[in-house]
Design an enzyme around this catalytic site. Structure first.
Site, PDB file in Angstrom:
ATOM      1  N   ASP A   1      49.271   3.059  22.460  1.00  0.00           N
ATOM      2  CA  ASP A   1      47.917   3.558  22.285  1.00  0.00           C
ATOM      3  C   ASP A   1      47.995   4.854  21.491  1.00  0.00           C
ATOM      4  O   ASP A   1      49.032   5.538  21.504  1.00  0.00           O
ATOM      5  CB  ASP A   1      47.237   3.803  23.636  1.00  0.00           C
ATOM      6  CG  ASP A   1      45.719   3.830  23.516  1.00  0.00           C
ATOM      7  OD1 ASP A   1      45.094   2.769  23.672  1.00  0.00           O
ATOM      8  OD2 ASP A   1      45.153   4.907  23.233  1.00  0.00           O
TER       9      ASP A   1
ATOM     10  N   ARG B   1      31.859  15.146  25.189  1.00  0.00           N
ATOM     11  CA  ARG B   1      33.305  15.068  25.354  1.00  0.00           C
ATOM     12  C   ARG B   1      34.045  16.338  24.931  1.00  0.00           C
ATOM     13  O   ARG B   1      35.199  16.530  25.307  1.00  0.00           O
ATOM     14  CB  ARG B   1      33.849  13.860  24.587  1.00  0.00           C
ATOM     15  CG  ARG B   1      33.332  12.543  25.134  1.00  0.00           C
ATOM     16  CD  ARG B   1      34.029  11.358  24.527  1.00  0.00           C
ATOM     17  NE  ARG B   1      33.485  10.111  25.044  1.00  0.00           N
ATOM     18  CZ  ARG B   1      33.992   8.914  24.774  1.00  0.00           C
ATOM     19  NH1 ARG B   1      35.048   8.802  23.992  1.00  0.00           N
ATOM     20  NH2 ARG B   1      33.432   7.829  25.283  1.00  0.00           N
TER      21      ARG B   1
END
Length: 274
Positions: free
Chosen positions: A135, A35
């Protein structure tokens, strides 16, 4: 590029736990590399050690946010765990008659869950509802606000909702769908860290916090749930994921079924004085 060193991985582990409450197991090193390596290359840095020196430097604030976004898991789809939506439709919403229902989707990810909730709310209540979706990941919220999704995310989306609340893409957008702009405008997206108290004077009838607690240890679960319970109305509902539990936590909630919890209708101090 040199491999991710144990020291660098430990720095990432400690930072992610301190700032997001998420624990990375020792087996997650390859996930971190997959990532983040593009960011190391994009910044022209030699290796992960140099990347972290930049990230944690006084000028690394933007990259810290980028790293957090990339390390946050955002796996979801429309009407995931459909029994919860049936509960909302058949039991929870019919009990809210004297005001607009207030719902918080506390782990909105890329938007599939809050839009699923919005479809149920619009279907059952017309205009009498408010939906806040939050979020920690800014990248996920950006996608959520766009309301644009691949058609392969729709297996559990009811066909009548697909016709009423979605628009099929054509031409360049073939194979995509767009959430109807009117419905999209009704969902309020907010970036929020669950480790922090909710800063607004809201009282929610329902909070969905699904498939998030599995990433936290017990002290972090307690902290997160304390924050959420402070925003629940008496009689309000908390819905968590089917694979999750609140066992061992001290909370003012009654468990009605696996993953289904409810706040007492009358605050404890009022029951004592009655």
């Amino acid at each position: 590029m040199k491999p991710l060193s144990p020291k660098a991985f430990q720095r990432i582990q400690e930072w992610l736990y301190r700032n997001a409450g998420i624990q990375l197991s020792a087996q997650k090193g390859s996930m971190v590399v997959s990532r983040l390596w593009r960011r190391v290359e994009a910044l022209g840095l030699a290796d992960f050690d140099a990347y972290l020196e930049h990230v944690f430097s006084p000028v690394g604030e933007v990259e810290r946010a980028e790293m957090l976004d990339r390390l946050t898991t955002n796996e979801t789809y429309f009407f995931r765990e459909p029994g919860h939506f049936a509960l909302l439709r058949e039991r929870i919403l019919p009990d809210i008659r004297d005001r607009a229902a207030k719902v918080w989707c506390a782990a909105a990810s890329t938007g599939e869950e809050p839009y699923s909730l919005a479809m149920v709310l619009a279907d059952q209540l017309g205009q009498r509802w408010q939906l806040t979706a939050s979020d920690i990941c800014g990248r996920a919220l950006q996608q959520a606000r766009s309301g644009l999704y691949r058609m392969d995310r729709l297996d559990l989306l009811p066909r009548d909702y697909l016709k009423r609340f979605c628009r099929r893409g054509t031409g360049h957008y073939e194979g995509m769908l767009l959430i109807d702009p009117e419905l999209r405008a009704r969902v309020r997206f907010v970036q929020h860290n669950l480790l922090d108290a909710w800063a607004e004077p809201d009282e929610f009838d329902v909070i969905f916090l699904r498939n998030v607690l599995i990433y936290f240890d017990q002290p972090t679960r307690q902290r997160v749930l304390d924050n959420l319970c402070a925003t629940l109305r008496p009689g309000g509902w908390l819905i968590i994921g089917h694979c999750e539990s609140l066992a061992g936590l001290s909370l003012p909630l009654q468990q009605l079924a696996p993953s289904i919890y409810r706040m007492a209708r009358v605050p404890h101090r009022q029951r004592l004085s009655a």
